[in-house]
Design an enzyme around this catalytic site. Structure first.
Site, short mmCIF file in Angstrom:
data_model
loop_
_atom_site.label_atom_id
_atom_site.label_comp_id
_atom_site.label_asym_id
_atom_site.label_seq_id
_atom_site.Cartn_x
_atom_site.Cartn_y
_atom_site.Cartn_z
N HIS A 32 -7.28 28.17 12.60
CA HIS A 32 -7.25 29.18 11.54
C HIS A 32 -6.23 30.25 11.95
CE1 HIS A 32 -10.95 27.66 9.71
NE2 HIS A 32 -11.56 27.76 10.87
N ASP B 175 -14.82 22.46 7.59
CA ASP B 175 -13.50 23.00 7.28
C ASP B 175 -12.40 22.26 8.04
OD1 ASP B 175 -14.84 24.28 9.43
OD2 ASP B 175 -13.50 25.98 9.40
N HIS C 11 -19.54 31.22 5.32
CA HIS C 11 -20.97 31.31 5.63
C HIS C 11 -21.43 32.73 6.01
CE1 HIS C 11 -19.72 30.39 9.76
NE2 HIS C 11 -19.56 29.13 9.51
N GLU D 221 -16.98 20.62 12.19
CA GLU D 221 -17.41 21.44 11.05
C GLU D 221 -16.53 21.08 9.86
OE1 GLU D 221 -17.90 25.65 11.84
OE2 GLU D 221 -19.18 25.87 10.06
N HIS E 81 -13.19 19.27 16.31
CA HIS E 81 -14.43 19.96 15.91
C HIS E 81 -14.85 19.40 14.56
CE1 HIS E 81 -17.24 23.10 14.94
NE2 HIS E 81 -16.42 23.93 14.36
N ASP F 250 -11.31 26.38 16.70
CA ASP F 250 -11.69 27.71 16.18
C ASP F 250 -11.32 28.85 17.14
OD1 ASP F 250 -12.78 27.00 13.70
OD2 ASP F 250 -14.72 26.53 14.57
N HIS G 207 -17.57 26.91 18.93
CA HIS G 207 -18.87 27.49 18.75
C HIS G 207 -19.93 26.46 18.36
CE1 HIS G 207 -18.85 27.71 14.14
NE2 HIS G 207 -17.74 27.09 14.46
N TYR H 190 -13.04 37.71 13.64
CA TYR H 190 -13.41 36.30 13.80
C TYR H 190 -14.33 36.15 15.01
CZ TYR H 190 -13.10 31.27 13.60
OH TYR H 190 -13.43 29.94 13.47
FE1 FEO Z 1 -16.30 25.93 13.21
FE2 FEO Z 1 -13.37 26.53 11.56
O1 FEO Z 1 -15.03 25.70 11.88
#
Ligand code: FEO
Length: 404
Positions: free
Chosen positions: A227, A86, A28, A84, A82, A167, A148, A195
């Protein structure tokens, strides 16, 4: 089809079962030339647990890695830290495949999962600060709201002292290595900082509060983000980096971001740069013809000043400058001083006023502003030099103030 993916052992009871995405070029708006990983972890025990899943099209890689250890159908619980995409993109497919007894998420996470996938998904609330026993394994949940997303949470695996931090403490880095001590230190810091700058900077106060979790629970043996590599050596290193970034401990440094149409704003940039250097300030100049947003955000992270130059295009911001400022406005770096400058031709110099407005909205203290028509002459370049020197003096004063 049988896939060849294997789980990587983290400890006797924990396996990494995530996915490596070498193809990711942008997340994004954040350029990710080193790709990324979507980490998921399998906890073995009487009732095996899966912590997080992966982006939708990596579902088979996840299931294949799990299958290299146990039949995925043996998994009894999923913890979703989380929502999101991903980390939940294939959640419904995985639930359908393994049919777990329970799926846990934070209160906000349950809401987000329902809004993404429908109210029929059965998800239990992982109460904040609660500890639960899943078979013979113990887990504690801690909400980390706005680190986040509102739903974000950490899960502490108590039996092995591993913090699954989603994250936070992560980085976009695809690699065959799974642990921090296997990756070059410079790359670790650069990618972790990038990041933070691109994902977490708007939420710096929430991050600072979250780091307080280590006062409550102590420093774990490992931090396993979703990640990049798992941190298993010298955890104080990444924790101190996060404190440095969350509190925006800046350097004696100014960042100039600019674009140019016919070379005049570039000339102004070089004179401002000289003025800054004359005050002993470190200067990073980023021409937008060759700089991407993520790199700029990284440089903002430790800069005391942000100076932005734009030519006028039809009395408006140059498109690259408009793009960059929209991105930086969202990241909302705190405590910057700055300047707006640029050249204009037949128009009224509206770009500089727009820059002032954006910098003002970002709460950047504008120390100087300068618009020059067509090509800056000798006196115009001297004005630019003086702007650089003025900003440089302010940076020095700020640094002296901090030392007192
Ligand atoms: Fe907030 Fe890695 O997604």
């Amino acid at each position: 089809m049988k896939y060849p993916f294997r789980a990587i052992k983290v400890t006797d009871t924990v396996y990494w079962v995530g996915a490596i995405d070498w193809t990711l070029a942008e997340f994004h708006g954040y350029a990710t030339p080193r790709g990324t990983t979507y980490n998921a972890f399998l906890i073995l025990g009487d009732e095996p647990v899966l912590i997080d899943v992966v982006k939708a099209h990596f579902k088979d890689e996840l299931l294949s890695r799990i299958a290299s250890v146990i039949d995925p159908g043996e998994i009894q619980h999923i913890i979703s830290n989380h929502s999101e995409m991903d980390h939940t993109g294939c959640l419904l497919d995985v639930i359908e495949r393994i049919n777990p007894k329970t799926v846990y998420a934070s209160k906000k996470g349950v809401d987000a999962i329902h809004k993404h996938f429908g109210e029929s998904v059965q998800v239990e609330i992982a109460e904040n600060s609660s500890t639960i026993e899943l078979g013979n394994r113990s887990f504690t949940f801690e909400e980390t709201r706005m680190v986040h997303w509102p739903d974000s949470m950490f899960t502490l695996y108590n039996d092995e002292s591993i913090l699954f931090s989603n994250d936070a403490f992560g980085m976009h880095l695809a690699s065959s290595e799974r642990f921090d001590d296997e990756v070059d230190e410079g790359i670790l810091r650069e990618e972790a900082a990038k990041y933070f700058a691109n994902i977490l900077m708007p939420f710096a106060p929430a991050v600072a509060k979250t780091v307080g979790i280590f006062d409550k629970y102590g420093i774990p043996k490992m931090i396993a983000p979703d990640h990049g590599p798992v941190w298993r050596t010298n955890l104080n290193r990444i924790i101190s980096w996060y404190l440095e970034w969350a509190h925006r401990r800046t350097k004696n440094k100014a960042l100039i971001v600019y674009d140019t149409m016919w070379g005049s704003t570039a000339k102004m940039t070089r004179a401002i740069e000289e003025g800054l250097m004359s005050e002993g300030v470190s200067v990073k100049v980023m021409p937008l013809s060759k700089s991407n947003r993520a790199e700029i955000a990284l440089e903002v992270l430790d800069s005391a000043a942000l100076l932005v130059g734009s030519p006028n295009l039809n009395s408006n911001l140059f498109p690259t400058v408009a793009d960059t400022m929209a991105y930086l406005q969202g990241l909302a770096p705190k405590g910057l001083i700055g300047a707006a400058f640029g050249s204009y031709g037949w128009s009224t110099g509206g770009a500089i006023k727009k820059l002032e407005t954006i910098l003002g909205d970002m709460k950047v203290e504008i120390v100087a502003s300068l618009a020059k028509q067509y090509v800056p002459d000798e006196s115009g370049l001297d004005e630019c030099f003086q702007i650089g020197a003025t900003v440089g003096k302010r940076i020095k004063m700020m640094k002296l103030g901090k030392e007192k």
